[in-house]
Design a protein around this motif. Structure first.
Motif, short mmCIF file in Angstrom:
data_model
loop_
_atom_site.label_atom_id
_atom_site.label_comp_id
_atom_site.label_asym_id
_atom_site.label_seq_id
_atom_site.Cartn_x
_atom_site.Cartn_y
_atom_site.Cartn_z
N LEU A 61 4.67 5.11 -4.04
CA LEU A 61 4.58 6.38 -4.77
C LEU A 61 3.17 6.96 -4.69
CD1 LEU A 61 6.69 5.33 -7.86
CD2 LEU A 61 7.37 6.80 -5.96
N GLY A 62 2.19 6.08 -4.49
CA GLY A 62 0.81 6.55 -4.39
C GLY A 62 0.65 7.55 -3.24
N TYR A 104 3.75 3.35 -13.29
CA TYR A 104 4.38 3.43 -11.96
C TYR A 104 5.91 3.33 -12.08
CZ TYR A 104 4.07 2.58 -6.84
OH TYR A 104 4.13 2.66 -5.46
N CYS A 128 -4.82 -7.47 -5.79
CA CYS A 128 -3.51 -7.51 -5.15
C CYS A 128 -3.65 -8.00 -3.71
CB CYS A 128 -2.92 -6.10 -5.18
SG CYS A 128 -1.39 -5.94 -4.30
N PHE A 140 -6.26 3.38 -5.35
CA PHE A 140 -4.87 3.23 -5.76
C PHE A 140 -3.96 3.08 -4.54
CE2 PHE A 140 -0.70 4.73 -7.09
CZ PHE A 140 -0.55 4.14 -8.32
N SER A 141 -4.18 3.94 -3.56
CA SER A 141 -3.29 3.96 -2.42
C SER A 141 -3.40 2.68 -1.59
CB SER A 141 -3.60 5.18 -1.56
OG SER A 141 -2.53 5.43 -0.70
N SER A 154 -4.03 -0.21 -2.81
CA SER A 154 -3.80 -1.35 -3.74
C SER A 154 -5.06 -2.19 -3.88
CB SER A 154 -2.67 -2.27 -3.24
OG SER A 154 -1.54 -1.56 -2.86
N ALA A 189 0.82 -1.22 0.00
CA ALA A 189 0.00 0.00 0.00
C ALA A 189 0.85 1.27 0.00
CB ALA A 189 -0.94 -0.02 1.21
N1 PFF Z 1 -0.68 1.28 -3.35
C1 PFF Z 1 0.52 1.54 -4.09
C2 PFF Z 1 0.99 2.94 -3.80
O1 PFF Z 1 0.26 3.70 -3.15
O2 PFF Z 1 2.09 3.30 -4.20
C3 PFF Z 1 0.29 1.35 -5.58
C4 PFF Z 1 -0.30 0.00 -5.93
C5 PFF Z 1 0.33 -1.18 -5.52
C6 PFF Z 1 -1.46 -0.06 -6.65
C7 PFF Z 1 -0.21 -2.43 -5.85
C8 PFF Z 1 -2.02 -1.28 -7.00
C9 PFF Z 1 -1.38 -2.44 -6.60
F1 PFF Z 1 -1.89 -3.60 -6.92
#
Ligand code: PFF
Length: 452
Positions: free
Chosen positions: A30-31, A108, A237, A229-230, A232, A27
């Protein structure tokens, strides 16, 4: 994490810290540090923050529980989880998650590549500039170039590949168990520094004082996309990771801890960035390039800036790797378990696709900047499509599936951790999964296309 033990069976996380470290490792990335500040900056600051926090609570945590239930309950990848739990065509949502994971890893890795470049520049002392205009120019020059960004994207993906192929994910995760608290500590130090800047109050007001008139359909959609996104979420995932949880992992507690820590890191990033944006006379609406202009300026203003910035960029590369490892796992575990492809080949296929699409994303700031899809560059399109559309749809399907379709006894047994505990909040979770999350997501979508 050990994907398979010596007998070829699925291995499990054995410790609590293992569970939290890997889910938080996925989680936090970079998000939180790159995407959250730029989305908040472009979408009205406080208005965005308010919606984001609300979505984390009413949609994010319940959907996270739903993904955990599916993963631990079936011990499968996202596609297999849908298939094991229902004879219907729900598994199609699993395919969507796999498409989303490849779309995300492509853009990413470009940003992770930018971080690698900034790490090198930092170590070599090239990040010392006098004005914010210079930082802006330096980043623009670099990111619009045709070679450097592509090479870094490929280098980062190669690193991700090597970690996956050599089975050293466990090592990386162990290392990040130690280093992520250090990143957290660093963020706290930067926060204190930012709070002492002369126009800090303006930055804080921008982030924490919501102007309700700024809550537009676009802000709602972006805040929802950022929450997915943040965390995941919405692409399987967390389902894949939960398939390695042990029988006695408390799912509710794991979901709340993961969401809490992830949100805390995003807020810290906001508190670091916005006071500096106002104090250094920059614009909060710079978009994806925001933190690459603000952070070097912050480091420059700190005594011993080179050390701080080198350490920070290094830790951020690690945090990005623990996230890209988790996205890669979605399609790798799918290929291994469903298509019976060897793990090595699956990892290779995953990396090759990401390298091709990632290069296109990297070039979309340079030679390909006038190649657009629905008016967006390839990079922006991949980001928008996955975060704002595919992940919320994936999350909505998971919520409906666990709330309405999956066997009630199964859901309850998973959520009450096989009767070892009886969470009082179970009925609330079911209510959120059945009504709040699907209706909320649908409303935000309809609102954003102008139907309501
Ligand atoms: N959550 C990660 C972040 O905030 O950088 C990005 C991410 C990871 C998105 C894994 C989706 C995923 F399946």
């Amino acid at each position: 994490m050990n994907k398979n033990n010596n007998n070829g069976q699925r291995a499990l996380f054995t410790t609590k810290i293992g569970v939290i470290a890997t889910t938080v490792g996925s989680a936090v990335g970079l998000g939180n540090i790159w995407r959250f500040p730029y989305e908040a900056g472009s979408n009205g600051g406080g208005a965005f923050m308010l919606c984001y926090i609300l979505f984390i609570f009413i949609i994010g945590i319940p959907v996270l529980c739903a993904e955990f239930i599916m993963g631990r309950g079936t011990r499968s990848n996202i596609f297999g989880a849908y298939r094991k739990l229902s004879a219907g065509k729900w598994y199609i949502a699993g395919f969507m998650g796999i498409v989303a994971s490849i779309t995300i890893i492509s853009f990413y890795s470009v940003v992770a590549g930018w971080i690698c470049e900034y790490f090198v520049r930092s170590v070599s002392g090239e990040l010392n500039m006098a004005t914010s205009v210079e930082y802006h120019k330096a980043f623009e020059e670099f990111s619009t170039g045709n070679w450097h960004p592509v090479i870094w994207t490929l280098v980062f993906l190669a690193l991700n590949f090597l970690i996956l192929i050599r089975g050293v994910t466990k090592g990386i995760e162990r290392m990040s168990n130690i280093l992520m608290p250090l990143l957290f500590l660093l963020l706290v130090v930067f926060c204190i520094n930012s709070l002492s800047l002369d126009r800090a109050a303006e930055g804080l007001a921008f982030l924490f004082h919501p102007d309700f008139s700024k809550i537009t359909p676009q802000v709602l959609l972006s805040a929802m996309g950022q929450a997915f996104f943040s965390l995941s979420l919405g692409l399987g995932c967390m389902t894949t990771y939960a398939s390695y949880f042990s029988r006695d992992t408390r799912l509710g507690r794991a979901a709340v801890t993961t969401a809490g820590l992830d949100t805390l890191v995003a807020i810290l990033a906001g508190v670091i960035v916005f006071p500096a944006v106002f104090s250094f006379g920059m614009s909060p609406q710079a978009g994806p390039t925001l933190v690459f202009e603000v952070l070097p300026a912050i480091f420059h203003s700190l005594p011993g800036g080179v050390v701080w910035s080198s350490l920070f960029f290094f830790l951020l590369i690690l945090a990005s790797l623990t996230s890209t490892i988790s996205m890669s796992e979605i399609s790798i575990v799918f290929m291994v378990e469903e298509l019976k492809i060897k793990r090595r080949t699956a990892t290779f296929v995953n990396t090759a696709i990401a390298m091709i699409l990632g290069s296109l994303c990297a070039l979309s700031f340079g030679v390909l900047d006038n190649m657009t899809i629905f008016g967006m560059t390839i990079f922006n399109f991949f980001d928008y499509l996955s975060s704002n559309i595919l992940l919320p749809i994936g999350g909505m399907i998971a919520a409906i599936f666990v709330g309405w379709v999956a066997d009630k006894r199964f859901v309850k047994a998973q959520m009450t951790d096989n009767a070892d505990s009886t969470p009082r909040l179970f009925p609330l979770l079911v209510f959120c999964l059945r009504f709040i999350a699907p209706v909320g997501i649908a409303l935000v979508f309809l609102n954003s296309i102008g139907i309501i």
